[in-house]
Design a protein around this motif. Structure first.
Motif, PDB file in Angstrom:
ATOM      1  N   LEU A  51       0.832  -1.207   0.000  1.00 35.13           N
ATOM      2  CA  LEU A  51       0.000   0.000   0.000  1.00 35.13           C
ATOM      3  C   LEU A  51       0.869   1.261   0.000  1.00 35.13           C
ATOM      4  CD1 LEU A  51      -2.766  -1.069   2.552  1.00 35.13           C
ATOM      5  CD2 LEU A  51      -3.003  -0.868   0.065  1.00 35.13           C
ATOM      6  N   GLU A  54       2.039   1.721  -3.485  1.00 36.27           N
ATOM      7  CA  GLU A  54       0.983   2.268  -4.337  1.00 36.27           C
ATOM      8  C   GLU A  54       0.785   3.758  -4.082  1.00 36.27           C
ATOM      9  OE1 GLU A  54      -2.410  -0.171  -3.564  1.00 36.27           O
ATOM     10  OE2 GLU A  54      -1.482  -1.977  -4.418  1.00 36.27           O
ATOM     11  N   GLU A  55       0.951   4.181  -2.837  1.00 29.97           N
ATOM     12  CA  GLU A  55       0.778   5.586  -2.476  1.00 29.97           C
ATOM     13  C   GLU A  55       1.889   6.462  -3.036  1.00 29.97           C
ATOM     14  OE1 GLU A  55      -0.931   8.873  -0.226  1.00 29.97           O
ATOM     15  OE2 GLU A  55      -1.719   6.867  -0.632  1.00 29.97           O
ATOM     16  N   LYS A 272      -7.768   0.638   4.890  1.00 32.41           N
ATOM     17  CA  LYS A 272      -7.540  -0.800   4.840  1.00 32.41           C
ATOM     18  C   LYS A 272      -6.799  -1.327   6.061  1.00 32.41           C
ATOM     19  CE  LYS A 272      -7.647  -1.314  -0.191  1.00 32.41           C
ATOM     20  NZ  LYS A 272      -6.885  -1.678  -1.419  1.00 32.41           N
TER      21      LYS A 272
END
Length: 310
Positions: A51, A54-55, A272
């Motif tokens: 994550l 992805e950020e 999440k």
């Protein structure tokens, strides 16, 4: 741009062997910590870094970790996506009574480890008639090279606040020792990053003092002071929001022509990896609440700073 992160992963232990008897204590101290829960925990931790990738468009090139128990859990973690065995490990077993350590992961394609060592602390027991000493988690010190730049990295997990904060004197001793070492490095023109779970907030006296040299000149910057002052937290104790997880940098990282100039600091708290409680709002989705297994990630959010040419 590069990302430097720190994450307290909450009791990352190998699965407990089946007890010989129901009353046998477990190694982890966790209830029913089996292979299934261990593998699921690894997947959760790996997912956090996916994550972050992805950020930011990239994985952290350096990752400080705390509450890991032994090197095997790290070897299992770096084999998983998104690490895919492309990350190295720096770890030493400490003498901590709970058998949890700090560690560092690093992108082997970007970082070369020049040197590393564990800085160990011993404390006298109250019983002066014994030769035993109380110990805590080591501070991990590493010297690394990124391109042609040498960076000194300290990773700490200071003694916890408990029982009316009986551990505060020990935190002072450890922070004072780290400060001495950092001052020697900064005075020699070295680049320094200090990260960890300090069990103190950015405005606590110990963490303010460490920013200054002996002549009261500022030698370090703590970008998490601003985040804390505006009500941003990485962990919680009952109703209180806390920012114990921080990354502190030498002032050299705040020069615009620096290869790794500071850009921003973040507490990474996407939905999440969070749980939402009716009365207290968004908090880290933890693995355990007491003895009750929740199946979450950690009781801390990870933190990171982004670095690069401005």
């Amino acid at each position: 741009m590069e990302v430097f992160s720190f994450y307290n992963v909450e009791n990352l232990f190998l699965p407990d062997p089946k007890p010989r008897h129901k009353m046998d204590p477990t190694i982890s101290g966790l209830k029913n910590w089996d292979v299934r829960k261990y593998k699921y925990k690894l997947q959760k931790i790996a997912h956090v870094f996916q994550l972050i990738k992805e950020e930011n468009g990239t994985l952290p090139f350096i990752i400080g970790l705390s509450e890991v128990s032994g090197k095997q859990v790290l070897e299992d973690l770096v084999q998983m996506e998104p690490f895919n065995s492309e990350y190295g490990i720096v770890h030493y077993n400490s003498r901590d009574v709970r058998k949890v350590d700090v560690a560092m992961l690093y992108d082997k394609s970007k970082v070369e480890i020049i040197d590393s060592k564990a800085i160990t602390f011993f404390f006298d027991n109250e019983n002066k008639n014994t030769e035993n000493y109380d110990t805590t988690r080591d501070v991990l010190y590493s010297v690394l090279k990124y391109n042609e730049m040498v960076v000194n990295v300290f990773i700490a997990h200071l003694p916890s606040k408990r029982e009316k904060d009986i551990n505060r004197p020990r935190r002072i001793i450890i922070i004072n020792e780290i400060r001495k070492r950092i001052l020697d490095l900064v005075n020699a023109g070295e680049h320094v990053i200090l990260c960890g779970d300090f069990n103190e907030n950015p405005d606590d006296e110990n963490l303010v003092k460490i920013l200054y040299g002996n002549s009261y000149e500022k030698v370090l910057e703590n970008p998490f002071q601003q985040l804390f002052s505006t009500g941003n937290y990485s962990t919680f104790h009952y109703k209180s929001g806390l920012l114990f997880d921080q990354i502190i940098l030498s002032k050299s990282f705040f020069k615009e022509d620096h290869m790794l100039s500071f850009q921003r600091a973040e507490i990474f708290s996407p939905e999440k990896i969070s749980s939402r409680e009716k009365k207290s709002g968004k908090r880290p989705f933890r693995t355990y609440s007491g003895t009750r297994y929740l199946g979450g990630y950690s009781d801390h959010f990870p933190v990171y700073v982004t670095l690069g040419k401005v």
